[in-house]
Write a protein that holds these residues in place. Structure first.
Motif, PDB file in Angstrom:
ATOM      1  N   ILE A 125      35.085  -5.127  44.482  1.00 47.41           N
ATOM      2  CA  ILE A 125      35.435  -3.900  43.771  1.00 47.41           C
ATOM      3  C   ILE A 125      35.041  -2.723  44.649  1.00 47.41           C
ATOM      4  CG2 ILE A 125      35.007  -2.479  41.733  1.00 47.41           C
ATOM      5  CD1 ILE A 125      34.274  -5.095  40.259  1.00 47.41           C
ATOM      6  N   CYS A 126      36.010  -1.862  44.947  1.00 54.26           N
ATOM      7  CA  CYS A 126      35.771  -0.684  45.766  1.00 54.26           C
ATOM      8  C   CYS A 126      36.004   0.563  44.917  1.00 54.26           C
ATOM      9  CB  CYS A 126      36.698  -0.674  46.982  1.00 54.26           C
ATOM     10  SG  CYS A 126      36.470   0.759  48.070  1.00 54.26           S
ATOM     11  N   VAL A 127      34.969   1.370  44.756  1.00 57.70           N
ATOM     12  CA  VAL A 127      35.079   2.619  44.002  1.00 57.70           C
ATOM     13  C   VAL A 127      35.252   3.759  44.996  1.00 57.70           C
ATOM     14  CG1 VAL A 127      33.958   4.160  42.360  1.00 57.70           C
ATOM     15  CG2 VAL A 127      33.616   1.691  42.180  1.00 57.70           C
ATOM     16  N   VAL A 128      36.275   4.582  44.772  1.00 53.83           N
ATOM     17  CA  VAL A 128      36.597   5.673  45.693  1.00 53.83           C
ATOM     18  C   VAL A 128      36.790   6.950  44.880  1.00 53.83           C
ATOM     19  CG1 VAL A 128      38.053   6.423  47.604  1.00 53.83           C
ATOM     20  CG2 VAL A 128      37.837   3.994  47.112  1.00 53.83           C
ATOM     21  N   GLN A 129      35.847   7.878  45.022  1.00 54.59           N
ATOM     22  CA  GLN A 129      35.915   9.171  44.353  1.00 54.59           C
ATOM     23  C   GLN A 129      36.208  10.274  45.372  1.00 54.59           C
ATOM     24  OE1 GLN A 129      36.193   8.517  40.988  1.00 54.59           O
ATOM     25  NE2 GLN A 129      34.606  10.015  40.438  1.00 54.59           N
ATOM     26  N   ASP A 130      37.091  11.188  45.013  1.00 50.51           N
ATOM     27  CA  ASP A 130      37.465  12.278  45.902  1.00 50.51           C
ATOM     28  C   ASP A 130      36.277  13.222  46.100  1.00 50.51           C
ATOM     29  OD1 ASP A 130      38.682  14.264  47.343  1.00 50.51           O
ATOM     30  OD2 ASP A 130      40.331  14.583  45.943  1.00 50.51           O
ATOM     31  N   ALA A 131      35.813  13.354  47.342  1.00 48.79           N
ATOM     32  CA  ALA A 131      34.715  14.266  47.663  1.00 48.79           C
ATOM     33  C   ALA A 131      35.221  15.544  48.324  1.00 48.79           C
ATOM     34  CB  ALA A 131      33.701  13.577  48.575  1.00 48.79           C
ATOM     35  N   ARG A 132      36.537  15.719  48.339  1.00 48.30           N
ATOM     36  CA  ARG A 132      37.194  16.904  48.891  1.00 48.30           C
ATOM     37  C   ARG A 132      37.114  16.933  50.420  1.00 48.30           C
ATOM     38  NH1 ARG A 132      37.114  20.531  44.441  1.00 48.30           N
ATOM     39  NH2 ARG A 132      37.283  19.211  42.576  1.00 48.30           N
ATOM     40  N   ARG A 133      37.883  17.808  50.984  1.00 46.21           N
ATOM     41  CA  ARG A 133      37.930  18.014  52.435  1.00 46.21           C
ATOM     42  C   ARG A 133      38.225  16.727  53.201  1.00 46.21           C
ATOM     43  NH1 ARG A 133      32.891  21.498  54.347  1.00 46.21           N
ATOM     44  NH2 ARG A 133      31.743  19.913  53.174  1.00 46.21           N
ATOM     45  N   GLY A 134      39.054  15.868  52.614  1.00 50.67           N
ATOM     46  CA  GLY A 134      39.471  14.657  53.301  1.00 50.67           C
ATOM     47  C   GLY A 134      38.447  13.549  53.352  1.00 50.67           C
ATOM     48  N   GLU A 135      37.414  13.624  52.499  1.00 45.94           N
ATOM     49  CA  GLU A 135      36.385  12.587  52.469  1.00 45.94           C
ATOM     50  C   GLU A 135      36.247  12.024  51.057  1.00 45.94           C
ATOM     51  OE1 GLU A 135      33.376  13.690  56.073  1.00 45.94           O
ATOM     52  OE2 GLU A 135      33.002  14.646  54.147  1.00 45.94           O
ATOM     53  N   TYR A 136      35.644  10.821  50.986  1.00 45.79           N
ATOM     54  CA  TYR A 136      35.597  10.092  49.717  1.00 45.79           C
ATOM     55  C   TYR A 136      34.227   9.444  49.527  1.00 45.79           C
ATOM     56  CZ  TYR A 136      40.473  10.981  50.197  1.00 45.79           C
ATOM     57  OH  TYR A 136      41.666  11.648  50.360  1.00 45.79           O
ATOM     58  N   ALA A 137      33.667   9.642  48.347  1.00 48.14           N
ATOM     59  CA  ALA A 137      32.412   8.975  47.985  1.00 48.14           C
ATOM     60  C   ALA A 137      32.755   7.552  47.565  1.00 48.14           C
ATOM     61  CB  ALA A 137      31.728   9.722  46.845  1.00 48.14           C
ATOM     62  N   THR A 138      32.144   6.599  48.230  1.00 47.40           N
ATOM     63  CA  THR A 138      32.576   5.212  48.108  1.00 47.40           C
ATOM     64  C   THR A 138      31.390   4.261  48.014  1.00 47.40           C
ATOM     65  OG1 THR A 138      34.518   5.703  49.466  1.00 47.40           O
ATOM     66  CG2 THR A 138      33.956   3.406  49.190  1.00 47.40           C
TER      67      THR A 138
END
Length: 225
Positions: A111-124
């Motif tokens: 399971i991979c969780v990917v949240q938008d952290a803005r500026r082209g990066e993702y909290a994962t």
């Protein structure tokens, strides 16, 4: 062990709070809250207490989502949890927002969780579920999408969840092909019930955080807003 828990999740625009007895949900409130966490949270908690016929002093522990997530939302949720813990002298635990999302995914495997952290990066964060619980495979990390995909296992399906799927699902599919499987949309968002259940496990094992030192994991500073 039976513990009456107040759980708070304000790390995303959809806020939620819940009351649990152990892992069992007694009451839950959810609301879309663009910039309204402060006005909504405490009245929602008091309404739930009344519905559940709990007194304020019945709450024996607090679990709160600590991020990564919204700068303002996390501050409000964690300040509420810390103040309650200090004034009522009850234990509090901070729970990773990414871990709470993963706990709500109804699937087995990676399971991979990917949240938008803005500026082209993702909290994962990546988890593996082979039984009833998730086993963390990576820490909460802020990466580019290419780095996220490069850190995943080389074979087998990967179940994805998180708000980044709204805009990046096509790119994820291009990177992993048929190995990429989206969780149902209602499982992309963290819920207080999952924060509470994860918190119960920590509280039941005797763990607690210092309410004076409990800090959000923003992934970045206020520029995220």
């Amino acid at each position: 062990m039976t513990v009456k828990i107040l759980a708070i999740e304000t790390g995303t625009p959809i806020g939620s709070a819940a009351l649990l007895t152990g892992a069992d949900v007694v009451a839950e409130a959810t609301s879309p809250l663009p910039a309204r966490h402060l006005e909504w949270l405490l009245p929602a908690i008091m309404d739930m207490l009344e519905t559940a016929r709990w007194r304020v002093e019945d709450v024996q522990g607090i679990a709160v989502s600590r991020g990564p997530g919204s700068f303002t939302g996390l501050r409000i949720g964690m300040a509420t949890a810390a103040a309650w813990a200090r004034t009522r002298n009850v234990p509090v635990v901070g729970i990773s927002t990414l871990e709470a999302i993963a706990a709500g995914v109804d699937a087995f495997g990676t399971i991979c969780v990917v949240q938008d952290a803005r500026r082209g990066e993702y909290a994962t964060a990546v988890f593996a579920r082979t039984g009833g619980e998730n086993v963390r495979q990576t820490p909460d990390t802020v990466w580019t999408l290419d780095a996220v995909l490069g850190a995943l296992p080389l074979d087998g399906p990967v179940i994805f969840a998180g708000d980044a799927l709204e805009r990046q699902w096509t790119a994820i599919m291009q990177g992993l092909g048929s190995r990429a499987v989206p969780a149902p949309r209602d499982q992309w968002t963290p819920h207080a019930r999952q924060v509470g259940r994860l918190g119960f496990k920590r509280l039941a094992s005797g763990q607690a955080d210092d309410p004076y030192l409990l800090l959000p994991a923003y992934t970045r500073g206020p520029v995220r807003e």
